[in-house]
Write an enzyme that holds these catalytic residues in place. Structure first.
Site, PDB file in Angstrom:
ATOM      1  N   GLY A   8       0.837  -1.196   0.000  1.00  0.00           N
ATOM      2  CA  GLY A   8       0.000   0.000   0.000  1.00  0.00           C
ATOM      3  C   GLY A   8       0.868   1.241   0.000  1.00  0.00           C
ATOM      4  O   GLY A   8       1.770   1.370   0.825  1.00  0.00           O
ATOM      5  N   ALA A   9       0.601   2.148  -0.951  1.00  0.00           N
ATOM      6  CA  ALA A   9       1.360   3.405  -1.021  1.00  0.00           C
ATOM      7  C   ALA A   9       0.431   4.580  -0.769  1.00  0.00           C
ATOM      8  O   ALA A   9       0.411   5.570  -1.496  1.00  0.00           O
ATOM      9  CB  ALA A   9       2.056   3.533  -2.373  1.00  0.00           C
ATOM     10  N   GLY A  10      -0.377   4.446   0.294  1.00  0.00           N
ATOM     11  CA  GLY A  10      -1.177   5.574   0.751  1.00  0.00           C
ATOM     12  C   GLY A  10      -0.330   6.403   1.708  1.00  0.00           C
ATOM     13  O   GLY A  10       0.902   6.380   1.639  1.00  0.00           O
ATOM     14  N   ALA A  12       0.298   5.997   4.876  1.00  0.00           N
ATOM     15  CA  ALA A  12       1.140   5.199   5.767  1.00  0.00           C
ATOM     16  C   ALA A  12       2.281   4.522   5.004  1.00  0.00           C
ATOM     17  O   ALA A  12       3.453   4.648   5.383  1.00  0.00           O
ATOM     18  CB  ALA A  12       0.275   4.152   6.474  1.00  0.00           C
ATOM     19  N   ASN A  34       1.643  -1.436  -4.777  1.00  0.00           N
ATOM     20  CA  ASN A  34       0.431  -0.603  -4.757  1.00  0.00           C
ATOM     21  C   ASN A  34      -0.420  -0.930  -5.973  1.00  0.00           C
ATOM     22  O   ASN A  34       0.087  -1.235  -7.040  1.00  0.00           O
ATOM     23  CB  ASN A  34       0.793   0.885  -4.755  1.00  0.00           C
ATOM     24  CG  ASN A  34      -0.390   1.747  -4.322  1.00  0.00           C
ATOM     25  OD1 ASN A  34      -0.948   1.548  -3.240  1.00  0.00           O
ATOM     26  ND2 ASN A  34      -0.782   2.686  -5.154  1.00  0.00           N
ATOM     27  N   VAL A  78      -2.656  -6.740  -3.873  1.00  0.00           N
ATOM     28  CA  VAL A  78      -2.332  -7.745  -2.859  1.00  0.00           C
ATOM     29  C   VAL A  78      -3.575  -8.600  -2.647  1.00  0.00           C
ATOM     30  O   VAL A  78      -4.659  -8.085  -2.356  1.00  0.00           O
ATOM     31  CB  VAL A  78      -1.949  -7.073  -1.518  1.00  0.00           C
ATOM     32  CG1 VAL A  78      -1.707  -8.119  -0.433  1.00  0.00           C
ATOM     33  CG2 VAL A  78      -0.743  -6.166  -1.694  1.00  0.00           C
ATOM     34  N   GLU A 166     -18.063  16.749   4.987  1.00  0.00           N
ATOM     35  CA  GLU A 166     -17.153  17.413   4.037  1.00  0.00           C
ATOM     36  C   GLU A 166     -17.699  17.291   2.608  1.00  0.00           C
ATOM     37  O   GLU A 166     -17.610  18.220   1.816  1.00  0.00           O
ATOM     38  CB  GLU A 166     -15.760  16.782   4.121  1.00  0.00           C
ATOM     39  CG  GLU A 166     -15.019  17.145   5.404  1.00  0.00           C
ATOM     40  CD  GLU A 166     -13.503  17.078   5.254  1.00  0.00           C
ATOM     41  OE1 GLU A 166     -13.024  16.090   4.685  1.00  0.00           O
ATOM     42  OE2 GLU A 166     -12.820  18.010   5.691  1.00  0.00           O
ATOM     43  N   GLN A 319      -3.503  11.664   9.606  1.00  0.00           N
ATOM     44  CA  GLN A 319      -2.530  12.179  10.566  1.00  0.00           C
ATOM     45  C   GLN A 319      -1.880  11.057  11.387  1.00  0.00           C
ATOM     46  O   GLN A 319      -0.652  10.996  11.514  1.00  0.00           O
ATOM     47  CB  GLN A 319      -3.251  13.170  11.504  1.00  0.00           C
ATOM     48  CG  GLN A 319      -2.333  13.991  12.328  1.00  0.00           C
ATOM     49  CD  GLN A 319      -3.067  14.822  13.385  1.00  0.00           C
ATOM     50  OE1 GLN A 319      -2.533  15.046  14.447  1.00  0.00           O
ATOM     51  NE2 GLN A 319      -4.269  15.281  13.123  1.00  0.00           N
ATOM     52  N   LYS A 379      -6.635  23.823   6.632  1.00  0.00           N
ATOM     53  CA  LYS A 379      -6.748  22.492   6.022  1.00  0.00           C
ATOM     54  C   LYS A 379      -5.845  22.395   4.784  1.00  0.00           C
ATOM     55  O   LYS A 379      -5.166  21.392   4.556  1.00  0.00           O
ATOM     56  CB  LYS A 379      -8.215  22.247   5.653  1.00  0.00           C
ATOM     57  CG  LYS A 379      -8.464  20.914   5.051  1.00  0.00           C
ATOM     58  CD  LYS A 379      -9.410  20.098   5.853  1.00  0.00           C
ATOM     59  CE  LYS A 379      -9.456  18.693   5.345  1.00  0.00           C
ATOM     60  NZ  LYS A 379     -10.148  17.783   6.163  1.00  0.00           N
TER      61      LYS A 379
END
Ligand code: FAD
Length: 406
Positions: A8-10, A12, A34, A78, A166, A319, A379
């Site tokens: 995963g290349a988000g 994290a 990813n 994956v 949002e 975050q 933001k």
């Protein structure tokens, strides 16, 4: 050489890799997997869903951030992880073997088993889904020109959590454009958001949450609380109001756009891997590893971290995902260099900011509460800072948000 596999290349996964590249020399080789060759900034996909910014604004190629002598990128899905055999199964490549694995495959939509939700509503958990929502809305608006079906002009968002609120802010900003496509006045576009809770935006205190909801209502968005959604049929949301009995008829809202934002869970890969999990999240150790596999880290939306003396894990956010990645890069480096490992992971939240459209928002940072334009500007500054830390000035200038002055 030791093999580190990052899945995963988000927020994290990508932060883990870029930090490891700086800290490690020839102690390990990194393989990053990813699904796509690009990273998308998940915190901005609601803007893409409303059609207010293009996909290119929230995506960038991963390869330029990698050092080819240290890291290999595999673009693939994956399928499974076998933590006992230390292997990863991919859709279109041979299995990978690892000494250490960082599982960071993010979140998926959670329907809570509500009938028809999966089939008859549009989820919003990645940039492709965001594009699909925008395309769907535009199609309904154009269809109205031909069939004059009033349901084409109705957009219902199921779930008034952070994402739902949002999103409706962005949809309200997009009204004039939708109206033009449909050939109607902006006030003819009906936007409604429903939630089971009586008190919305629980991450903020009463005063700030009340302010946030009043912002949304001022944008002529209908906010329906205590609406317990029972079923989604094609073009229809069926719900019961809290306190109403089973014998009473369900309430119905007809709309040709129904968007599902009631909540998320961790990727389905987590359950498939046979890890002890709840809703796709593993209660990780103090070093963010799986309790039964010390060489398997879980970070971002697939991990649950309990605050000291807390009863519920921290909410999953970009975050905390970034902060976990920084910790894992430190911990892995210490292990590979046979140095002393850092003590247990501790999370320090910098605050929470929600946008309501392009120029309004609400949030907290430290003891400060922010309302309106300053919150919206903050933001965007958070996005810029995150890009600067990840890819330096070049990436920030290319993909950052500088639309701060209105
Ligand atoms: P992700 O960012 O989801 O990254 C996961 C990566 O893994 C993706 O690149 C994906 O393509 C890849 N992947 C997934 N499955 C596979 C697979 N099987 N094989 C290969 N690759 C795979 N958080 C905040 O802190 N502040 C905010 O203001 C905020 N706003 C938000 C607004 C919206 C509309 C949404 C939806 C979320 C928001 N969040 C916010 C939450 C935040 O986006 C997530 O908590 C964060 O993205 C989690 O990071 P992650 O790295 O775990 O996962």
């Amino acid at each position: 050489m030791k093999q580190i596999v990052v899945l995963g290349a988000g927020y994290a996964g990508l932060r883990t890799v870029t930090q490891l590249q700086k800290k490690l020399k020839d102690q390990a080789h990194i393989t990053l997997v990813n699904r796509e060759p690009y990273h998308y900034q998940a915190t901005m996909i609601h803007e893409v869903a409303a059609g207010n910014i293009p996909t290119s604004k929230v995506t960038f190629d991963i390869q330029p951030l990698l050092n080819p002598s240290q890291t290999t990128l595999i673009v693939d899905t994956v399928i499974n992880v076998d933590p006992d055999a230390r292997t990863v199964q991919l859709a279109n490549h041979d299995d990978l073997h690892y000494d250490y694995c960082v599982l960071a495959v993010g979140f998926i939509s959670e329907t809570f088993g509500i009938k028809g939700a999966e089939e008859n509503s549009l989820p919003l958990t990645n940039v492709k889904q965001a594009e699909a929502i925008n395309q769907h809305i535009e199609e309904q608006m154009k269809a109205y020109q031909k069939d004059h079906n009033p349901n084409d002009l109705k957009i219902v968002v199921c779930g008034a959590g952070f994402t739902g609120i949002e999103l409706v802010g962005e949809l309200a900003d997009a009204r004039p454009r939708y109206a033009k496509l449909a050939g109607v006045n902006p006030e003819d576009i009906h936007i409604e958001v429903l939630d089971a809770a009586a008190r919305l935006l629980p991450m903020f205190n009463d005063k700030l949450a009340h302010y946030g909801i009043s912002l949304v209502k001022k944008l002529d968005v209908t906010v329906t609380t205590q609406a317990l959604i029972q079923e989604i049929k094609p073009g229809v949301v069926l719900y019961r109001k809290a306190g109403e009995g089973d014998d009473q008829p369900l309430h119905q809202i007809q709309a040709n756009t129904i968007i599902w934002t009631t909540g998320v869970s961790g990727s389905s890969v987590i359950a498939k891997a046979g890890l002890k999990q709840r809703r796709g999240r593993v209660m990780v150790t103090g070093h963010l590893t799986d309790p039964d596999h010390d060489d398997l880290y879980l970070i971002g939306d697939v991990a649950a971290v309990m605050p000291p003396q807390g009863k519920r894990p921290y909410p999953t956010t970009a975050q905390i995902a970034l902060s976990m990645a920084t910790f894992v890069a430190e911990d892995l480096t210490a292990r590979l260099k046979q140095q002393q490992r850092p003590s247990n992971y501790v999370y320090h939240s910098q605050g929470t900011v929600a946008s309501v459209g392009d120029t309004r928002g609400l949030g907290t940072t430290g003891s400060l509460s922010l309302k309106g334009y300053p919150a919206s500007a903050l933001k965007k500054i958070i996005v810029d800072k995150s890009l600067l830390e990840l890819g330096g000035m070049k990436l920030m200038m290319k993909k950052g948000r500088f639309d701060l002055y209105h």
